[in-house]
Design a protein around this motif. Structure first.
Motif, PDB file in Angstrom:
ATOM      1  N   GLU A   1       8.927  -1.770  -8.278  1.00 45.26           N
ATOM      2  CA  GLU A   1       7.838  -2.075  -7.358  1.00 45.26           C
ATOM      3  C   GLU A   1       8.021  -3.517  -6.901  1.00 45.26           C
ATOM      4  O   GLU A   1       8.087  -4.440  -7.712  1.00 45.26           O
ATOM      5  CB  GLU A   1       6.486  -1.896  -8.041  1.00 45.26           C
ATOM      6  N   TYR A   2       8.108  -3.720  -5.597  1.00 48.20           N
ATOM      7  CA  TYR A   2       8.419  -5.052  -5.096  1.00 48.20           C
ATOM      8  C   TYR A   2       7.199  -5.955  -5.089  1.00 48.20           C
ATOM      9  O   TYR A   2       6.081  -5.542  -4.747  1.00 48.20           O
ATOM     10  CB  TYR A   2       9.023  -4.957  -3.695  1.00 48.20           C
ATOM     11  N   SER A   3       7.455  -7.197  -5.481  1.00 52.76           N
ATOM     12  CA  SER A   3       6.417  -8.212  -5.475  1.00 52.76           C
ATOM     13  C   SER A   3       6.140  -8.672  -4.047  1.00 52.76           C
ATOM     14  O   SER A   3       6.905  -8.366  -3.124  1.00 52.76           O
ATOM     15  CB  SER A   3       6.854  -9.415  -6.319  1.00 52.76           C
ATOM     16  N   ARG A   4       5.092  -9.415  -3.882  1.00 54.06           N
ATOM     17  CA  ARG A   4       4.754  -9.934  -2.558  1.00 54.06           C
ATOM     18  C   ARG A   4       5.870 -10.828  -2.028  1.00 54.06           C
ATOM     19  O   ARG A   4       6.212 -10.770  -0.842  1.00 54.06           O
ATOM     20  CB  ARG A   4       3.434 -10.697  -2.614  1.00 54.06           C
ATOM     21  N   SER A   5       6.469 -11.611  -2.895  1.00 50.79           N
ATOM     22  CA  SER A   5       7.532 -12.518  -2.440  1.00 50.79           C
ATOM     23  C   SER A   5       8.777 -11.736  -2.021  1.00 50.79           C
ATOM     24  O   SER A   5       9.469 -12.118  -1.069  1.00 50.79           O
ATOM     25  CB  SER A   5       7.880 -13.521  -3.543  1.00 50.79           C
ATOM     26  N   GLU A   6       9.072 -10.630  -2.699  1.00 49.53           N
ATOM     27  CA  GLU A   6      10.235  -9.821  -2.329  1.00 49.53           C
ATOM     28  C   GLU A   6      10.004  -9.104  -0.989  1.00 49.53           C
ATOM     29  O   GLU A   6      10.917  -9.013  -0.162  1.00 49.53           O
ATOM     30  CB  GLU A   6      10.527  -8.804  -3.430  1.00 49.53           C
ATOM     31  N   ILE A   7       8.797  -8.606  -0.780  1.00 54.99           N
ATOM     32  CA  ILE A   7       8.488  -7.975   0.506  1.00 54.99           C
ATOM     33  C   ILE A   7       8.540  -9.008   1.624  1.00 54.99           C
ATOM     34  O   ILE A   7       9.037  -8.731   2.726  1.00 54.99           O
ATOM     35  CB  ILE A   7       7.103  -7.290   0.463  1.00 54.99           C
ATOM     36  N   GLU A   8       8.071 -10.198   1.341  1.00 53.76           N
ATOM     37  CA  GLU A   8       8.132 -11.273   2.331  1.00 53.76           C
ATOM     38  C   GLU A   8       9.578 -11.594   2.682  1.00 53.76           C
ATOM     39  O   GLU A   8       9.921 -11.781   3.869  1.00 53.76           O
ATOM     40  CB  GLU A   8       7.430 -12.514   1.792  1.00 53.76           C
ATOM     41  N   GLU A   9      10.440 -11.618   1.688  1.00 52.24           N
ATOM     42  CA  GLU A   9      11.853 -11.903   1.937  1.00 52.24           C
ATOM     43  C   GLU A   9      12.490 -10.787   2.770  1.00 52.24           C
ATOM     44  O   GLU A   9      13.290 -11.057   3.679  1.00 52.24           O
ATOM     45  CB  GLU A   9      12.604 -12.052   0.613  1.00 52.24           C
ATOM     46  N   LEU A  10      12.136  -9.549   2.494  1.00 52.19           N
ATOM     47  CA  LEU A  10      12.645  -8.436   3.299  1.00 52.19           C
ATOM     48  C   LEU A  10      12.221  -8.578   4.754  1.00 52.19           C
ATOM     49  O   LEU A  10      13.007  -8.353   5.679  1.00 52.19           O
ATOM     50  CB  LEU A  10      12.144  -7.102   2.738  1.00 52.19           C
ATOM     51  N   SER A  11      10.978  -8.963   4.950  1.00 54.44           N
ATOM     52  CA  SER A  11      10.471  -9.158   6.306  1.00 54.44           C
ATOM     53  C   SER A  11      11.210 -10.287   7.013  1.00 54.44           C
ATOM     54  O   SER A  11      11.536 -10.184   8.203  1.00 54.44           O
ATOM     55  CB  SER A  11       8.972  -9.449   6.271  1.00 54.44           C
ATOM     56  N   HIS A  12      11.529 -11.334   6.274  1.00 59.90           N
ATOM     57  CA  HIS A  12      12.242 -12.472   6.868  1.00 59.90           C
ATOM     58  C   HIS A  12      13.666 -12.089   7.278  1.00 59.90           C
ATOM     59  O   HIS A  12      14.227 -12.686   8.215  1.00 59.90           O
ATOM     60  CB  HIS A  12      12.289 -13.636   5.883  1.00 59.90           C
TER      61      HIS A  12
ATOM     62  N   ALA B   1       0.829  -1.207   0.000  1.00 58.02           N
ATOM     63  CA  ALA B   1       0.000   0.000   0.000  1.00 58.02           C
ATOM     64  C   ALA B   1       0.863   1.256   0.000  1.00 58.02           C
ATOM     65  O   ALA B   1       0.533   2.252  -0.662  1.00 58.02           O
ATOM     66  CB  ALA B   1      -0.926  -0.008   1.214  1.00 58.02           C
ATOM     67  N   TRP B   2       1.973   1.240   0.745  1.00 62.47           N
ATOM     68  CA  TRP B   2       2.896   2.380   0.773  1.00 62.47           C
ATOM     69  C   TRP B   2       3.478   2.622  -0.617  1.00 62.47           C
ATOM     70  O   TRP B   2       3.576   3.763  -1.082  1.00 62.47           O
ATOM     71  CB  TRP B   2       3.994   2.099   1.789  1.00 62.47           C
ATOM     72  N   GLN B   3       3.868   1.542  -1.290  1.00 63.55           N
ATOM     73  CA  GLN B   3       4.356   1.652  -2.668  1.00 63.55           C
ATOM     74  C   GLN B   3       3.312   2.269  -3.576  1.00 63.55           C
ATOM     75  O   GLN B   3       3.598   3.177  -4.367  1.00 63.55           O
ATOM     76  CB  GLN B   3       4.734   0.273  -3.220  1.00 63.55           C
ATOM     77  N   ASP B   4       2.073   1.778  -3.467  1.00 61.92           N
ATOM     78  CA  ASP B   4       0.996   2.253  -4.336  1.00 61.92           C
ATOM     79  C   ASP B   4       0.689   3.727  -4.084  1.00 61.92           C
ATOM     80  O   ASP B   4       0.407   4.478  -5.023  1.00 61.92           O
ATOM     81  CB  ASP B   4      -0.271   1.416  -4.125  1.00 61.92           C
ATOM     82  N   MET B   5       0.711   4.140  -2.818  1.00 66.50           N
ATOM     83  CA  MET B   5       0.435   5.540  -2.469  1.00 66.50           C
ATOM     84  C   MET B   5       1.364   6.485  -3.215  1.00 66.50           C
ATOM     85  O   MET B   5       0.955   7.560  -3.668  1.00 66.50           O
ATOM     86  CB  MET B   5       0.613   5.756  -0.960  1.00 66.50           C
ATOM     87  N   TYR B   6       2.628   6.093  -3.347  1.00 67.23           N
ATOM     88  CA  TYR B   6       3.632   6.977  -3.923  1.00 67.23           C
ATOM     89  C   TYR B   6       3.561   7.080  -5.441  1.00 67.23           C
ATOM     90  O   TYR B   6       4.268   7.889  -6.040  1.00 67.23           O
ATOM     91  CB  TYR B   6       5.032   6.546  -3.479  1.00 67.23           C
ATOM     92  N   LYS B   7       2.704   6.319  -6.061  1.00 61.10           N
ATOM     93  CA  LYS B   7       2.580   6.393  -7.521  1.00 61.10           C
ATOM     94  C   LYS B   7       1.928   7.698  -7.959  1.00 61.10           C
ATOM     95  O   LYS B   7       2.298   8.278  -8.988  1.00 61.10           O
ATOM     96  CB  LYS B   7       1.778   5.201  -8.038  1.00 61.10           C
TER      97      LYS B   7
END
Length: 450
Positions: free
Chosen positions: A319-330, A228-234
């Protein structure tokens, strides 16, 4: 061991024999443990000039220091001479001619106070004790960046002391190549800044400070918040900017938080933040509408007096994919031994940063979407080695999904650092460095010339 004659030096001279030495040598990052030979607190440009001449005459290497905030401690070192400009901190506001002139040692809090009391905002940084000179030399990110541009973008003139101890002016009309380089190529390369002149922005009295904390986020919620943060900045209003962090805190556990500033009211803020609110009901969002000065004071007061940390910053172009954001969180699922806090942070870019043409200044990454910060913070010195190793191991993934490094968030272990910091500007910067510092007097780790 050392038997130097200090009579040529003016200003206050602190050596290892002085009671004040221990406090004077410290960096804001307490993980930096350096023991300079001499610290020279300069009161004016003559003191700086004398310091440079003394260092050259005695063949003593030196560093330039203002706010003591360099992440890797490049503004200090062991057994060398530190030229400290923090006492050159005058501020002159000329409303008729529409500029403000700062001494080379002015810090964020000082300029916010001076301008804020007269109703002016300033595109400075968030931490109160960061020196404005170091901030602008690396470009300069802040909560007003998307509205006013980088800190360097309203700069109209610099006064600096060169390798010969002479004072020179850099502006669009005078030494314009040096002026170009001083807006984004980082501190310590070309001379010692003793004054800066900025264009005054239009008066803006009011703003909304926003702090949000999404406690105990599970992985799905974290992914949705960053998305959502990524989308806001568009398509985001330029008057809004902030930073959002995925964090792991000893005190508060895991979560996502953000701090933002909007040059507008709470109703406008609520509209902008609606995408975040839809993601999670497990949140605390606080909005405070007041003067710009009050907002900046609260942002700065949220920073600790000092920390021990390893940190760096990279530029986000995708724009990061769901899997990339998940990896960052991990990456921060488990903190390093002894760490009290770790975070991955998205600092907002775009807006006025992109309005300035890329070739206008040395800041190369104007078209990036965000700066991604990464940090590990600890308290006990014995945990420094394990935290640094942990950080560098995790940093490999962050590097793989980002482009280039932010010179104001330097990393000592960065390979090919000139390319990472300066992009395609490297050869031009080497030429300017050779022109204005032909003897490479201003030399330090990760300087423009090795």
């Amino acid at each position: 061991m050392y038997n130097y004659d200090y009579s040529m030096l003016t200003g206050e001279v602190i050596t290892k024999d002085n009671f004040e030495y221990e406090e004077s040598r410290k960096c804001w990052n307490r993980a930096i443990e350096k023991y300079p030979l001499i610290i020279n607190y300069c009161n004016d440009k003559e003191d700086v000039s004398n310091g440079i001449k003394w260092a050259r005459k005695n063949a003593v290497p030196f560093r330039i220091r203002s706010g003591c905030h360099n992440y890797e401690g490049f503004s200090t070192g062991n057994d060398l001479f530190v030229i400290d400009v923090s006492r050159i901190n005058s501020i002159f506001i000329d409303e008729d001619k529409n500029y403000v002139k700062l001494g080379g040692g002015v810090r964020n809090r000082e300029i916010y106070e001076a301008l804020g009391k007269q109703g002016y905002p300033f595109p400075g940084g968030g931490c109160p004790t960061v020196g404005v000179s170091g901030l602008i030399l690396g470009g300069g990110w802040g909560y007003s960046t998307r509205l006013f541009g980088l800190s360097c973008d309203t700069l109209i003139e610099l006064e600096l002391v060169n390798y010969d101890g002479e004072v020179i002016i850099a502006s669009e009309k005078e030494n314009s190549d040096l002026f170009w380089a001083c807006r984004g190529a980082g501190g310590g390369n070309f001379g010692v800044i003793v004054s800066m002149k900025f264009t005054l922005p239009n008066k803006m009295q009011m703003a909304t400070l926003i702090n949000g904390d999404f406690n105990s986020c599970d992985i799905e919620e974290t992914i949705n918040l960053i998305s959502a943060w990524q989308d806001m900045y568009k398509n985001l209003d330029k008057r809004f900017n902030g930073k959002m962090s995925i964090y792991n805190s000893q005190e508060n556990g895991r979560g996502v938080k953000f701090t933002a500033l909007l040059y507008g009211d709470k109703n406008e803020a609520n509209q902008i933040l609606e995408p975040l609110k839809r993601v999670s009901s497990n949140s605390f969002i606080k909005m405070e509408y007041g003067t710009v000065l009050e907002a900046n004071r609260k942002i700065q007061d949220s920073h600790p007096e000092y920390e021990s940390y390893k940190s760096s910053g990279r530029f986000v172009y995708k724009e990061y994919s769901r899997s990339e954001i998940e990896e960052l969180s991990h990456l921060i699922e488990t903190r390093a031994e002894g760490a009290i806090y770790t975070a991955i942070t998205f600092y907002g870019l775009g807006g006025a940063v992109m309005d300035v043409k890329k070739e206008k200044t040395a800041f190369y990454y104007r078209d990036a979407k965000f700066i991604m910060g990464f940090q590990s913070v600890w308290e006990e010195a014995k945990y420094a080695p394990v935290n640094r190793r942990w950080f560098l191991e995790k940093f490999n993934y962050i590097k793989s999904i980002t482009e280039g490094s932010f010179i104001n968030f330097p990393l000592l272990e960065l390979e090919n650092y000139k390319k990472e910091y300066f992009g395609e500007n490297v050869s031009k910067l080497v030429g300017i460095k050779s022109k204005y510092d032909p003897l490479d007097v201003f030399k330090f780790p990760q300087g423009i010339i090795d």
